[in-house]
Design an enzyme around this catalytic site. Sequence first.
Site, PDB file in Angstrom:
ATOM      1  N   TRP A 130     -15.425  33.633   1.131  1.00  0.00           N
ATOM      2  CA  TRP A 130     -16.693  34.125   1.682  1.00  0.00           C
ATOM      3  C   TRP A 130     -17.101  35.481   1.149  1.00  0.00           C
ATOM      4  O   TRP A 130     -18.234  35.912   1.353  1.00  0.00           O
ATOM      5  CB  TRP A 130     -16.647  34.175   3.220  1.00  0.00           C
ATOM      6  CG  TRP A 130     -15.428  34.811   3.815  1.00  0.00           C
ATOM      7  CD1 TRP A 130     -14.364  34.151   4.364  1.00  0.00           C
ATOM      8  CD2 TRP A 130     -15.131  36.205   3.939  1.00  0.00           C
ATOM      9  NE1 TRP A 130     -13.424  35.051   4.805  1.00  0.00           N
ATOM     10  CE2 TRP A 130     -13.873  36.324   4.560  1.00  0.00           C
ATOM     11  CE3 TRP A 130     -15.794  37.380   3.584  1.00  0.00           C
ATOM     12  CZ2 TRP A 130     -13.260  37.547   4.837  1.00  0.00           C
ATOM     13  CZ3 TRP A 130     -15.193  38.603   3.846  1.00  0.00           C
ATOM     14  CH2 TRP A 130     -13.947  38.675   4.466  1.00  0.00           C
ATOM     15  N   ASN A 131     -16.212  36.186   0.460  1.00  0.00           N
ATOM     16  CA  ASN A 131     -16.552  37.596   0.230  1.00  0.00           C
ATOM     17  C   ASN A 131     -17.593  37.859  -0.863  1.00  0.00           C
ATOM     18  O   ASN A 131     -18.365  38.797  -0.751  1.00  0.00           O
ATOM     19  CB  ASN A 131     -15.300  38.450   0.021  1.00  0.00           C
ATOM     20  CG  ASN A 131     -14.522  38.052  -1.198  1.00  0.00           C
ATOM     21  OD1 ASN A 131     -14.347  36.871  -1.444  1.00  0.00           O
ATOM     22  ND2 ASN A 131     -14.084  38.995  -1.972  1.00  0.00           N
ATOM     23  N   LYS A 163     -16.852  23.608  -3.193  1.00  0.00           N
ATOM     24  CA  LYS A 163     -16.744  23.708  -1.727  1.00  0.00           C
ATOM     25  C   LYS A 163     -16.766  25.210  -1.407  1.00  0.00           C
ATOM     26  O   LYS A 163     -15.771  25.905  -1.554  1.00  0.00           O
ATOM     27  CB  LYS A 163     -15.417  23.071  -1.274  1.00  0.00           C
ATOM     28  CG  LYS A 163     -15.432  22.466   0.106  1.00  0.00           C
ATOM     29  CD  LYS A 163     -15.621  23.434   1.242  1.00  0.00           C
ATOM     30  CE  LYS A 163     -14.380  24.230   1.577  1.00  0.00           C
ATOM     31  NZ  LYS A 163     -14.667  25.348   2.496  1.00  0.00           N
ATOM     32  N   GLY A 205      -9.273  32.552  -3.086  1.00  0.00           N
ATOM     33  CA  GLY A 205      -9.142  32.710  -1.635  1.00  0.00           C
ATOM     34  C   GLY A 205      -7.841  33.425  -1.303  1.00  0.00           C
ATOM     35  O   GLY A 205      -7.216  34.056  -2.160  1.00  0.00           O
ATOM     36  N   GLY A 206      -7.428  33.292  -0.058  1.00  0.00           N
ATOM     37  CA  GLY A 206      -6.227  33.959   0.410  1.00  0.00           C
ATOM     38  C   GLY A 206      -4.963  33.304  -0.153  1.00  0.00           C
ATOM     39  O   GLY A 206      -4.970  32.138  -0.548  1.00  0.00           O
ATOM     40  N   GLU A 235      -7.050  32.387  -7.906  1.00  0.00           N
ATOM     41  CA  GLU A 235      -7.363  33.827  -7.801  1.00  0.00           C
ATOM     42  C   GLU A 235      -7.118  34.199  -6.353  1.00  0.00           C
ATOM     43  O   GLU A 235      -7.882  33.789  -5.481  1.00  0.00           O
ATOM     44  CB  GLU A 235      -8.831  34.083  -8.173  1.00  0.00           C
ATOM     45  CG  GLU A 235      -9.188  33.789  -9.613  1.00  0.00           C
ATOM     46  CD  GLU A 235      -8.655  34.825 -10.585  1.00  0.00           C
ATOM     47  OE1 GLU A 235      -8.045  35.821 -10.146  1.00  0.00           O
ATOM     48  OE2 GLU A 235      -8.833  34.634 -11.792  1.00  0.00           O
ATOM     49  N   LEU A 236      -6.055  34.963  -6.110  1.00  0.00           N
ATOM     50  CA  LEU A 236      -5.643  35.164  -4.719  1.00  0.00           C
ATOM     51  C   LEU A 236      -5.764  36.631  -4.283  1.00  0.00           C
ATOM     52  O   LEU A 236      -6.575  37.354  -4.810  1.00  0.00           O
ATOM     53  CB  LEU A 236      -4.226  34.622  -4.542  1.00  0.00           C
ATOM     54  CG  LEU A 236      -4.047  33.166  -5.009  1.00  0.00           C
ATOM     55  CD1 LEU A 236      -2.616  32.711  -4.876  1.00  0.00           C
ATOM     56  CD2 LEU A 236      -4.977  32.226  -4.249  1.00  0.00           C
ATOM     57  N   CYS A 289     -10.951  41.426  -3.141  1.00  0.00           N
ATOM     58  CA  CYS A 289      -9.560  41.180  -3.533  1.00  0.00           C
ATOM     59  C   CYS A 289      -9.007  42.362  -4.304  1.00  0.00           C
ATOM     60  O   CYS A 289      -7.805  42.581  -4.342  1.00  0.00           O
ATOM     61  CB  CYS A 289      -9.497  39.913  -4.372  1.00  0.00           C
ATOM     62  SG  CYS A 289     -10.659  39.941  -5.735  1.00  0.00           S
ATOM     63  N   GLU A 341      -2.201  42.326   2.847  1.00  0.00           N
ATOM     64  CA  GLU A 341      -3.625  42.450   2.546  1.00  0.00           C
ATOM     65  C   GLU A 341      -4.436  42.433   3.848  1.00  0.00           C
ATOM     66  O   GLU A 341      -4.362  41.482   4.616  1.00  0.00           O
ATOM     67  CB  GLU A 341      -4.080  41.286   1.662  1.00  0.00           C
ATOM     68  CG  GLU A 341      -5.517  41.440   1.238  1.00  0.00           C
ATOM     69  CD  GLU A 341      -6.040  40.262   0.425  1.00  0.00           C
ATOM     70  OE1 GLU A 341      -5.855  39.115   0.868  1.00  0.00           O
ATOM     71  OE2 GLU A 341      -6.642  40.490  -0.639  1.00  0.00           O
TER      72      GLU A 341
HETATM   73  P1  NAD Z   1      -9.437  31.485   2.509  1.00  0.00           P
HETATM   74  O1  NAD Z   1      -8.221  31.259   1.716  1.00  0.00           O
HETATM   75  O2  NAD Z   1      -9.356  31.440   3.974  1.00  0.00           O
HETATM   76  O3  NAD Z   1     -10.588  30.459   2.096  1.00  0.00           O
HETATM   77  C1  NAD Z   1     -11.006  30.317   0.766  1.00  0.00           C
HETATM   78  C2  NAD Z   1     -11.613  28.951   0.581  1.00  0.00           C
HETATM   79  O4  NAD Z   1     -10.566  27.985   0.672  1.00  0.00           O
HETATM   80  C3  NAD Z   1     -12.636  28.557   1.643  1.00  0.00           C
HETATM   81  O5  NAD Z   1     -13.655  27.810   1.034  1.00  0.00           O
HETATM   82  C4  NAD Z   1     -11.818  27.684   2.586  1.00  0.00           C
HETATM   83  O6  NAD Z   1     -12.602  26.770   3.309  1.00  0.00           O
HETATM   84  C5  NAD Z   1     -10.916  26.981   1.592  1.00  0.00           C
HETATM   85  N1  NAD Z   1      -9.668  26.467   2.144  1.00  0.00           N
HETATM   86  C6  NAD Z   1      -8.907  26.989   3.120  1.00  0.00           C
HETATM   87  N2  NAD Z   1      -7.811  26.219   3.324  1.00  0.00           N
HETATM   88  C7  NAD Z   1      -7.893  25.191   2.446  1.00  0.00           C
HETATM   89  C8  NAD Z   1      -7.071  24.060   2.169  1.00  0.00           C
HETATM   90  N3  NAD Z   1      -5.946  23.833   2.841  1.00  0.00           N
HETATM   91  N4  NAD Z   1      -7.453  23.222   1.191  1.00  0.00           N
HETATM   92  C9  NAD Z   1      -8.586  23.440   0.493  1.00  0.00           C
HETATM   93  N5  NAD Z   1      -9.419  24.475   0.735  1.00  0.00           N
HETATM   94  C10 NAD Z   1      -9.072  25.350   1.692  1.00  0.00           C
HETATM   95  O7  NAD Z   1      -9.994  32.909   1.992  1.00  0.00           O
HETATM   96  P2  NAD Z   1     -11.208  33.716   2.550  1.00  0.00           P
HETATM   97  O8  NAD Z   1     -10.795  34.321   3.846  1.00  0.00           O
HETATM   98  O9  NAD Z   1     -12.438  32.898   2.470  1.00  0.00           O
HETATM   99  O10 NAD Z   1     -11.332  34.859   1.427  1.00  0.00           O
HETATM  100  C11 NAD Z   1     -10.594  36.017   1.431  1.00  0.00           C
HETATM  101  C12 NAD Z   1      -9.393  35.906   0.497  1.00  0.00           C
HETATM  102  O11 NAD Z   1      -9.832  35.586  -0.828  1.00  0.00           O
HETATM  103  C13 NAD Z   1      -8.641  37.203   0.365  1.00  0.00           C
HETATM  104  O12 NAD Z   1      -7.261  36.976   0.443  1.00  0.00           O
HETATM  105  C14 NAD Z   1      -9.003  37.702  -1.022  1.00  0.00           C
HETATM  106  O13 NAD Z   1      -8.069  38.563  -1.609  1.00  0.00           O
HETATM  107  C15 NAD Z   1      -9.169  36.441  -1.764  1.00  0.00           C
HETATM  108  N6  NAD Z   1     -10.019  36.673  -2.940  1.00  0.00           N
HETATM  109  C16 NAD Z   1      -9.447  36.680  -4.178  1.00  0.00           C
HETATM  110  C17 NAD Z   1     -10.220  36.964  -5.292  1.00  0.00           C
HETATM  111  C18 NAD Z   1      -9.636  36.994  -6.677  1.00  0.00           C
HETATM  112  O14 NAD Z   1     -10.400  36.852  -7.626  1.00  0.00           O
HETATM  113  N7  NAD Z   1      -8.350  37.154  -6.832  1.00  0.00           N
HETATM  114  C19 NAD Z   1     -11.578  37.213  -5.136  1.00  0.00           C
HETATM  115  C20 NAD Z   1     -12.116  37.195  -3.861  1.00  0.00           C
HETATM  116  C21 NAD Z   1     -11.325  36.911  -2.762  1.00  0.00           C
END
Ligand code: NAD
Length: 495
Positions: free
Chosen positions: A154-155, A178, A231-232, A253-254, A287, A388
Site C-alpha cells: 500500500w505504501n 493484485k 511487501g512485508g 522486494e521486502l 521500505c 521494521e
Molecule cells: P504486506 O506484505 O502486508 O502486503 C503486500 C501485498 O501482499 C498486499 O497486496 C497483500 O494483499 C499481499 N499479500 C499478503 N499476504 C499474501 C499472501 N499470503 N499471498 C499473496 N499475497 C499476499 O505489506 P504491506 O503492509 O502492504 O506493505 C508494507 C511492507 O512492504 C513493508 O514491510 C515494506 O518494507 C515493504 N516494501 C518493500 C519495498 C521494497 O522495494 N523492498 C517497497 C515498498 C514496501
Amino acid sequence: MPSLEKLQMYIDAEWQAPASGEYIETSNPFTGKPWGLVPRGNASDVDRAVGAAHKAFTSGEWPKLTATSRGHMLRRLGDLVAENADHLGEIEVKDNGKLIAEMAVQTKYAAQWYYYFGGLADKVEGGVLPIDKADHFAYTTHEPLGVIAMIIPWNSPLLLLTWKLAAALAAGNTVVVKPSEYTSASTLEFAKLVEQAGFPKGVFNVVTGYGQEAGEPLVTHKDVAKVAFTGGSESGTRVYEKAASGLKKVSLELGGKSPNIVFADCNMENAVMGAVSGIFAATGQTCIAGSRLLVQESIHDEFAEKLVAFAKTAKMGDPMSMDTQVGPVTTPPQFEKILSYMDVAKADGAECVLGGKRADRSECGDGWFVEPTVYTGVKNSMRIAQEEVFGPILSIIPFKDDEEAIEIANDVIYGLAAGLWTSDIGRCIEIPKRIKAGTVWVNTYRAVSYMAPFGGYKTSGLGRESGKDSIYEYMQTKTVWISTSKETANPFILK
Ligand code: NAD
C-alpha cells in the site's frame, strides 16, 4: 453519509464485478472515513484474469508484435502517465494519504520507467556462440516468461507497480496485478491508461482483494510463470513458500531497517536534512526508511539537538495541501502498529526526545496521524532498532569509529539500503564496499531512478528492479543448436 463510489476489477479489458459480489471499504487516511468500495476478489476472479493473460500471451496480437512495437506502446503509456500525473497523484492522496507535494513529482517521474523500458524493449539481443563443436551453429535468444503475477503493497502503489510492469511488458509478458486491499484505486485508474495506450486485451489485468483470498490463488495459479512481490517480509516468505510448490520464478522486494550513518566530518546541515528525509518523508512508510541513525559520538548530542529542532517544525495535516510535510499513516492497523512500537521503545529503555504519541493536533482532524518521533540511548540489540516499524520513528545509536559503525550497520537481518554522511573521500569509497545492502547513498538519501538497480541483500529480498539488467528478471534464455553436418552421428556419444 454520501454513498460510496463502487470500483470494478479490470479483467480481459472489461470492468468486472467480483464473483463474490462483495466489496471492501477503502478509506481516506486524512479524514479516517471510507470513500469507496473495492471488489473483494477471490480464486474465481483470479482464474478469469490469469486465463485472459494466458490467452493474450499465447495467441492473438501481443505475441506477434515486434519488440519495437511493444516499445512504442510503452512510450505511449509513459506519455499518458505524464499527462494524467496530477489526477493519479490526487487518487494516491485520497486513498493512501500520500502528500500531493511528493505525488506531483513522483507520478510524473513514473513515466520515465515506461520511456526507459520502452526504449530497451528492442535492444535485448541474443548472441551467436563461437561454439566449440565442429559442424554446429548455436545461438541464444531471450524470451518472455508468460503470465507474471504482481503483488503490490500500500505504501507507493503506482510507483512500485511501475518498477515491475515496465520491464515485464517490455520483455513481452502479460500481467495480472493484485494491489493492496487498502490502496487499489490508483491501479484501477491506471488500467484505463493501459487500455488507451493500445495494449491488446488481456495483456494487463487487475484483481483486487485480500492477500489470502486473491493474492494466494494468484501466486499458486498453474498458469502463472513468475511472481513479482513487494511487501512485508512475513507475507514475502509465505509467497516464496507457496510459489515454490509450482517451482515458479520469484522476485521479492521486502522490508528494511536501514542505517543512516553520520560521521563527525560531515556537512552537518546536509546530514540533518538527510536524516529527516530518511525517516519523516512519506511518514516513514517506506521500505528504505533510514530508521536507524548511527551518529559518531563526538557530534551525537549536537546532531540530535539540531535534528529534533528541525523535526519539530515539520508541518502536519492535510496531504492535499502543498506545504504539508508529514501526512497521515495509510491504514488503521499500521497506525496501531506504530503506536505499539512506542511502547516497545519505552519498555526497551530508549529515551524519547521527540513525539512518542499519536498526533493530537487540530490540523490532523480525524486522520491517522502520529507525531514524528525520535529516540536516543538506543542500543542496536533493542527491538526498536531491529524490527521494521514502517512509520516516522527514528532510533539514534551512537558509534565510536568506522569499524563500529560498519558492525552496527550490518547487524540486522535486513539489507535494503544505507546512507553515509562524510566529507572524507576514502570513507565515501571504502565504507559502501563493506555495507551489506543493495543500495548505499553517500551524502544523499532516498534517490531512485529507472536506470539504477534496486533490491535487497539478506532478508530484504531477491532480484533487482530498475536498471537495464532487470528486464532479464522477466525473461528466460533459450539456446538453439543447428547441425550443419551431412554425416550421421553416433547416437551413443555426447556431442
Ligand atoms: P504486506 O506484505 O502486508 O502486503 C503486500 C501485498 O501482499 C498486499 O497486496 C497483500 O494483499 C499481499 N499479500 C499478503 N499476504 C499474501 C499472501 N499470503 N499471498 C499473496 N499475497 C499476499 O505489506 P504491506 O503492509 O502492504 O506493505 C508494507 C511492507 O512492504 C513493508 O514491510 C515494506 O518494507 C515493504 N516494501 C518493500 C519495498 C521494497 O522495494 N523492498 C517497497 C515498498 C514496501
